[in-house]
Design a protein around this motif. Sequence first.
Motif, PDB file in Angstrom:
ATOM      1  N   TRP A   1      26.867  41.295  30.621  1.00  0.00           N
ATOM      2  CA  TRP A   1      27.096  40.249  31.992  1.00  0.00           C
ATOM      3  C   TRP A   1      27.720  41.367  32.961  1.00  0.00           C
ATOM      4  O   TRP A   1      27.873  41.150  34.074  1.00  0.00           O
ATOM      5  N   GLU A   2      28.329  42.241  32.492  1.00  0.00           N
ATOM      6  CA  GLU A   2      29.238  43.244  33.368  1.00  0.00           C
ATOM      7  C   GLU A   2      28.305  44.550  33.840  1.00  0.00           C
ATOM      8  O   GLU A   2      28.918  45.427  34.784  1.00  0.00           O
ATOM      9  N   CYS A   3      27.540  44.575  33.381  1.00  0.00           N
ATOM     10  CA  CYS A   3      26.244  45.669  34.009  1.00  0.00           C
ATOM     11  C   CYS A   3      26.262  45.566  35.548  1.00  0.00           C
ATOM     12  O   CYS A   3      26.060  44.493  35.896  1.00  0.00           O
ATOM     13  N   LEU A   4      26.400  47.003  35.928  1.00  0.00           N
ATOM     14  CA  LEU A   4      26.539  46.944  37.679  1.00  0.00           C
ATOM     15  C   LEU A   4      24.984  47.023  37.944  1.00  0.00           C
ATOM     16  O   LEU A   4      24.928  47.047  39.319  1.00  0.00           O
ATOM     17  N   THR A   5      24.084  47.115  37.192  1.00  0.00           N
ATOM     18  CA  THR A   5      22.757  47.451  37.380  1.00  0.00           C
ATOM     19  C   THR A   5      22.387  48.419  38.414  1.00  0.00           C
ATOM     20  O   THR A   5      21.710  48.342  39.476  1.00  0.00           O
ATOM     21  N   CYS A   6      23.127  49.521  38.325  1.00  0.00           N
ATOM     22  CA  CYS A   6      22.847  50.793  39.008  1.00  0.00           C
ATOM     23  C   CYS A   6      21.752  51.509  38.692  1.00  0.00           C
ATOM     24  O   CYS A   6      21.331  52.448  39.362  1.00  0.00           O
ATOM     25  N   PHE A   7      21.198  51.196  37.442  1.00  0.00           N
ATOM     26  CA  PHE A   7      20.107  52.047  36.867  1.00  0.00           C
ATOM     27  C   PHE A   7      20.523  53.339  36.610  1.00  0.00           C
ATOM     28  O   PHE A   7      19.364  53.966  36.392  1.00  0.00           O
ATOM     29  N   GLN A   8      21.667  53.863  36.635  1.00  0.00           N
ATOM     30  CA  GLN A   8      21.702  55.270  36.248  1.00  0.00           C
ATOM     31  C   GLN A   8      21.526  55.505  34.797  1.00  0.00           C
ATOM     32  O   GLN A   8      20.772  56.467  34.438  1.00  0.00           O
ATOM     33  N   CYS A   9      21.838  54.580  33.814  1.00  0.00           N
ATOM     34  CA  CYS A   9      21.379  54.795  32.427  1.00  0.00           C
ATOM     35  C   CYS A   9      20.012  54.888  32.284  1.00  0.00           C
ATOM     36  O   CYS A   9      19.523  55.776  31.662  1.00  0.00           O
ATOM     37  N   GLN A  10      19.298  54.077  33.090  1.00  0.00           N
ATOM     38  CA  GLN A  10      17.991  54.117  32.741  1.00  0.00           C
ATOM     39  C   GLN A  10      17.278  55.330  33.207  1.00  0.00           C
ATOM     40  O   GLN A  10      16.144  55.928  32.997  1.00  0.00           O
ATOM     41  N   GLU A  11      17.720  55.701  34.624  1.00  0.00           N
ATOM     42  CA  GLU A  11      17.079  56.758  35.325  1.00  0.00           C
ATOM     43  C   GLU A  11      17.340  58.384  34.296  1.00  0.00           C
ATOM     44  O   GLU A  11      16.434  59.152  34.560  1.00  0.00           O
ATOM     45  N   ARG A  12      18.426  58.348  33.744  1.00  0.00           N
ATOM     46  CA  ARG A  12      18.713  59.367  33.118  1.00  0.00           C
ATOM     47  C   ARG A  12      18.617  59.568  31.608  1.00  0.00           C
ATOM     48  O   ARG A  12      18.459  60.416  31.067  1.00  0.00           O
ATOM     49  N   CYS A  13      17.555  58.375  31.091  1.00  0.00           N
ATOM     50  CA  CYS A  13      17.447  58.321  29.806  1.00  0.00           C
ATOM     51  C   CYS A  13      16.102  59.159  29.499  1.00  0.00           C
ATOM     52  O   CYS A  13      15.238  59.192  30.106  1.00  0.00           O
ATOM     53  N   PRO A  14      16.406  60.316  28.612  1.00  0.00           N
ATOM     54  CA  PRO A  14      15.344  61.372  28.096  1.00  0.00           C
ATOM     55  C   PRO A  14      14.258  60.666  27.659  1.00  0.00           C
ATOM     56  O   PRO A  14      13.134  61.254  27.584  1.00  0.00           O
ATOM     57  N   GLN A  15      14.335  59.663  27.018  1.00  0.00           N
ATOM     58  CA  GLN A  15      13.599  58.913  26.285  1.00  0.00           C
ATOM     59  C   GLN A  15      12.813  57.704  26.953  1.00  0.00           C
ATOM     60  O   GLN A  15      12.018  57.088  26.625  1.00  0.00           O
ATOM     61  N   ASN A  16      13.086  57.454  28.289  1.00  0.00           N
ATOM     62  CA  ASN A  16      12.607  56.470  29.225  1.00  0.00           C
ATOM     63  C   ASN A  16      12.888  55.103  28.605  1.00  0.00           C
ATOM     64  O   ASN A  16      11.862  54.217  28.761  1.00  0.00           O
ATOM     65  N   VAL A  17      13.994  54.992  27.796  1.00  0.00           N
ATOM     66  CA  VAL A  17      14.394  53.571  27.384  1.00  0.00           C
ATOM     67  C   VAL A  17      14.710  52.823  28.840  1.00  0.00           C
ATOM     68  O   VAL A  17      15.512  53.322  29.526  1.00  0.00           O
TER      69      VAL A  17
END
Length: 179
Positions: A85-101
């Motif tokens: 619930w606290e995720c900022l939804t900045c999508f940094q994690c998603q954009e940098r994932c080398p496995q496209n998770v």
Amino acid sequence: MAETKDKIDPPVTLVEPIDMSRLDSSFRKEIQSMPDGNELNACFACSTCTAACPIANQWTYKPHQLIRMILLGMREEVLSSKEIWECLTCFQCQERCPQNVRVTDILFDCKNLAAEEGKVPDSIKGLAKELIEKGQLYVITADWEREDLDLEPEVPGMSTDEFREILKATRTGKIVGGE
């Protein structure tokens, strides 16, 4: 050989053992069946998502740990965690994932599952209630401020009635106890 009388403590457990009987083997498949869960199995816990997350240092469970917990089937722990619930939804994690998770999107899926199970934090329920009652989360300006600026008490043309009715009929309405 000299004997020591110092008592040796048991080794420190850095990670709590996982209770295998509490794992839900269908949880991984449930997340994978969602549109954003295709690449879930590709995660190899490199922690790139955690390194990119601006608030991960505040969390008990880091993003890569949440993904690992999903893969293991730790449904209760994930859906009850404050982190989804606290995720900022900045999508940094998603954009940098080398496995496209699609980490952020998977956290959205977890929030939806948690909401369906009634595991919504009180703070989120408060926001939902505010939206349904007022049609907005923030008052643009207080009445007295508008009056001081010689503005009408209400913002012209800004009706939230229709929006509020739509919210009542959606999942937001269910969160606050509607039908």
